[in-house]
Design a protein around this motif. Structure first.
Motif, PDB file in Angstrom:
ATOM      1  N   ALA A   1      70.305  20.099  64.245  1.00  0.00           N
ATOM      2  CA  ALA A   1      69.042  20.579  63.618  1.00  0.00           C
ATOM      3  C   ALA A   1      68.229  19.174  63.120  1.00  0.00           C
ATOM      4  CB  ALA A   1      69.534  21.462  62.535  1.00  0.00           C
ATOM      5  N   GLU A   2      68.857  18.224  62.454  1.00  0.00           N
ATOM      6  CA  GLU A   2      68.032  17.320  62.108  1.00  0.00           C
ATOM      7  C   GLU A   2      67.325  16.327  63.135  1.00  0.00           C
ATOM      8  OE1 GLU A   2      67.614  15.701  59.206  1.00  0.00           O
ATOM      9  OE2 GLU A   2      68.402  16.969  58.082  1.00  0.00           O
ATOM     10  N   ARG A   3      67.732  16.333  64.363  1.00  0.00           N
ATOM     11  CA  ARG A   3      66.939  15.899  65.470  1.00  0.00           C
ATOM     12  C   ARG A   3      65.608  16.420  65.569  1.00  0.00           C
ATOM     13  NH1 ARG A   3      69.697  13.551  69.976  1.00  0.00           N
ATOM     14  NH2 ARG A   3      68.492  14.663  71.289  1.00  0.00           N
ATOM     15  N   HIS A   4      65.301  17.586  65.091  1.00  0.00           N
ATOM     16  CA  HIS A   4      64.048  18.264  65.057  1.00  0.00           C
ATOM     17  C   HIS A   4      63.234  18.433  63.673  1.00  0.00           C
ATOM     18  CE1 HIS A   4      65.011  19.636  69.200  1.00  0.00           C
ATOM     19  NE2 HIS A   4      66.217  19.884  68.673  1.00  0.00           N
ATOM     20  N   ARG A   5      63.957  17.664  62.647  1.00  0.00           N
ATOM     21  CA  ARG A   5      63.143  17.730  61.357  1.00  0.00           C
ATOM     22  C   ARG A   5      61.913  17.140  61.468  1.00  0.00           C
ATOM     23  NH1 ARG A   5      64.405  17.813  56.054  1.00  0.00           N
ATOM     24  NH2 ARG A   5      66.766  17.942  56.333  1.00  0.00           N
ATOM     25  N   ARG A   6      61.480  16.189  62.017  1.00  0.00           N
ATOM     26  CA  ARG A   6      60.084  15.552  61.897  1.00  0.00           C
ATOM     27  C   ARG A   6      59.080  16.472  62.347  1.00  0.00           C
ATOM     28  NH1 ARG A   6      58.599  14.074  57.943  1.00  0.00           N
ATOM     29  NH2 ARG A   6      60.131  12.401  58.021  1.00  0.00           N
ATOM     30  N   GLU A   7      59.396  16.989  63.743  1.00  0.00           N
ATOM     31  CA  GLU A   7      58.565  17.718  64.566  1.00  0.00           C
ATOM     32  C   GLU A   7      58.360  19.226  63.708  1.00  0.00           C
ATOM     33  OE1 GLU A   7      59.326  19.495  68.277  1.00  0.00           O
ATOM     34  OE2 GLU A   7      61.019  18.399  68.220  1.00  0.00           O
ATOM     35  N   LEU A   8      59.346  19.671  63.113  1.00  0.00           N
ATOM     36  CA  LEU A   8      59.319  20.778  62.416  1.00  0.00           C
ATOM     37  C   LEU A   8      58.580  20.702  61.126  1.00  0.00           C
ATOM     38  CD1 LEU A   8      63.048  22.310  62.910  1.00  0.00           C
ATOM     39  CD2 LEU A   8      61.024  23.215  63.729  1.00  0.00           C
ATOM     40  N   HIS A   9      58.608  19.604  60.432  1.00  0.00           N
ATOM     41  CA  HIS A   9      57.926  19.289  59.123  1.00  0.00           C
ATOM     42  C   HIS A   9      56.530  19.139  59.581  1.00  0.00           C
ATOM     43  CE1 HIS A   9      56.598  17.218  55.791  1.00  0.00           C
ATOM     44  NE2 HIS A   9      57.494  17.293  55.300  1.00  0.00           N
ATOM     45  N   VAL A  10      56.024  18.486  60.723  1.00  0.00           N
ATOM     46  CA  VAL A  10      54.682  18.591  61.118  1.00  0.00           C
ATOM     47  C   VAL A  10      54.093  19.935  61.422  1.00  0.00           C
ATOM     48  CG1 VAL A  10      53.063  17.793  63.041  1.00  0.00           C
ATOM     49  CG2 VAL A  10      54.636  16.308  61.956  1.00  0.00           C
ATOM     50  N   HIS A  11      54.981  20.758  62.153  1.00  0.00           N
ATOM     51  CA  HIS A  11      54.592  22.266  62.489  1.00  0.00           C
ATOM     52  C   HIS A  11      54.278  22.911  61.180  1.00  0.00           C
ATOM     53  CE1 HIS A  11      54.361  26.155  64.238  1.00  0.00           C
ATOM     54  NE2 HIS A  11      55.555  26.368  63.762  1.00  0.00           N
ATOM     55  N   CYS A  12      55.237  22.804  60.274  1.00  0.00           N
ATOM     56  CA  CYS A  12      55.046  23.549  58.826  1.00  0.00           C
ATOM     57  C   CYS A  12      54.038  22.993  58.132  1.00  0.00           C
ATOM     58  CB  CYS A  12      56.545  23.472  57.944  1.00  0.00           C
ATOM     59  SG  CYS A  12      57.649  24.199  58.759  1.00  0.00           S
ATOM     60  N   TYR A  13      53.723  21.656  58.108  1.00  0.00           N
ATOM     61  CA  TYR A  13      52.364  21.100  57.639  1.00  0.00           C
ATOM     62  C   TYR A  13      51.151  21.693  57.950  1.00  0.00           C
ATOM     63  CZ  TYR A  13      49.244  17.317  56.156  1.00  0.00           C
ATOM     64  OH  TYR A  13      48.013  16.575  55.864  1.00  0.00           O
ATOM     65  N   ARG A  14      50.997  21.832  59.399  1.00  0.00           N
ATOM     66  CA  ARG A  14      49.950  22.379  60.208  1.00  0.00           C
ATOM     67  C   ARG A  14      49.798  23.818  59.372  1.00  0.00           C
ATOM     68  NH1 ARG A  14      51.544  19.775  65.039  1.00  0.00           N
ATOM     69  NH2 ARG A  14      50.027  18.007  65.618  1.00  0.00           N
ATOM     70  N   MET A  15      50.848  24.569  59.486  1.00  0.00           N
ATOM     71  CA  MET A  15      50.767  25.700  59.004  1.00  0.00           C
ATOM     72  C   MET A  15      50.313  25.997  57.369  1.00  0.00           C
ATOM     73  SD  MET A  15      51.458  28.647  61.000  1.00  0.00           S
ATOM     74  CE  MET A  15      52.152  29.792  59.750  1.00  0.00           C
TER      75      MET A  15
END
Length: 331
Positions: free
Chosen positions: A30-44
């Motif tokens: 899961a950690e491999r995707h942390r940054r892109e998920l964080h950016v996605h949530c930030y946009r939301m």
């Protein structure tokens, strides 16, 4: 190597298999995707801290519901579904109404150094990581926050992340026709709040003209040269300081606010150039004799269009640590 290739090597093809993966191995995946998920949530969400909390909630939900991963989609897409729902849940609980009037009090900056962590897509990833400059700049974030949560999710998943309408419909429990209709309304709503020159918007492209403009802005800020600053502004410049209420539109309104706030009488300022949200930014420090140092004051994030400053978004000193700026400058 992609996450899904790693899953295959672990013998995982669905929820029952994923349930056999221990927590450290699951966390590593899961950690491999942390940054892109964080950016996605930030946009939301428009808030760095809310995005941080939501990613943590996403990983917790993913671990607890790991048997719901059926292997029909990629592991990455499965995490995006969980993250989007976590964002919608937070919005329903904390901010049931979207932003209005061009202001987003909860807006926070995103450090460029963290955006740089986003890895290029692996060749065998079927989806794309969309981190286009224009969808991370503050003007875009402000416009998106004016959309209702579900249309916002549709817009980001379709136009930024690149999901097909049927996948978005499945996530939201809606029909493809409803998703397509929501997307058109969201695009129209977005255009209402984006800068008028959006089609020609070059954002923070680093060219000689932009660097010179930022240099002049920095010098005028440090010397509190209001006339010099005013000369760098577009006629329709916009200025805000979230979370402090107030949106000033037009050169005259912005300059009057600077004068009334006493900015022109300030002395003992220094500045550090940086960048956030892929935009140039100027971090200003104020000399404190008792401390024998210059301490953080504000950070101005600039949007530059056509050789002039179109927007200034000012953040308070509490954002300096997140942006990896010095906590003090020597006197």
């Amino acid at each position: 190597m992609s996450t899904d290739t790693l899953l295959k090597e672990l013998g995982v093809s669905g929820g029952r298999d994923l349930g056999m993966v221990d927590e450290p191995a699951f966390t590593a995946l899961a950690e491999r995707h942390r940054r892109e998920l964080h950016v996605h949530c930030y946009r939301m969400l428009g808030s760095f801290q809310d995005a941080e909390d939501t990613v943590q909630e996403t990983f917790l939900r993913a671990w607890r519901r790991r048997e719901t991963f059926e292997g029909r989609s990629t592991f990455r897409a499965w995490l995006y579904r969980i993250a989007t729902n976590a964002c919608l849940d937070l919005l329903a609980a904390r901010r049931p109404e979207p932003a209005t009037g061009g202001e987003v009090p909860w807006l926070q900056p995103y450090p460029d150094r963290l955006l740089d962590e986003l890895r290029a897509d692996d060749a065998d990833e079927p989806e794309t990581v969309a981190v286009a400059r224009e969808t991370i700049e503050l003007a875009y974030l402000v416009a998106v926050q004016h959309l209702a949560p579900r249309p916002r999710a549709v817009l980001i998943l379709r136009d930024v992340v690149g999901w097909p309408a049927k996948d978005v419909a499945e996530l939201l429990g809606d029909s493809v026709n409803s998703v397509n209709s929501a997307l058109q309304r969201a695009r129209a709503g977005l255009r209402e709040h984006l800068p008028a020159e959006r089609q020609d918007w070059t954002g923070s492209e680093e060219d000689t003209r932009t660097r010179e403009l930022v240099r002049r802005y920095t010098e005028a800020s440090v010397t509190t040269d209001i006339d010099g600053l005013a000369a760098l502004l577009r006629d329709d410049v916009r200025c805000s300081m979230p979370p402090t209420p107030g949106l000033y539109v037009g050169r005259e309104a912005v300059v009057n606010d600077w004068i009334e706030s006493g900015f022109g009488q300030m002395t003992g300022l220094r500045a550090v150039l940086t960048s956030v949200n892929r935009q140039p930014a100027v971090a200003v420090y104020h000399r404190q004799d008792r401390e024998g140092a210059y301490l953080p004051l504000t950070i101005d994030v600039l949007r530059i269009t056509g050789g002039a400053i179109a927007e200034i978004t000012t953040f308070h000193a509490d954002q300096f640590p997140r942006l990896d700026l010095p906590e003090r400058l020597p006197a």
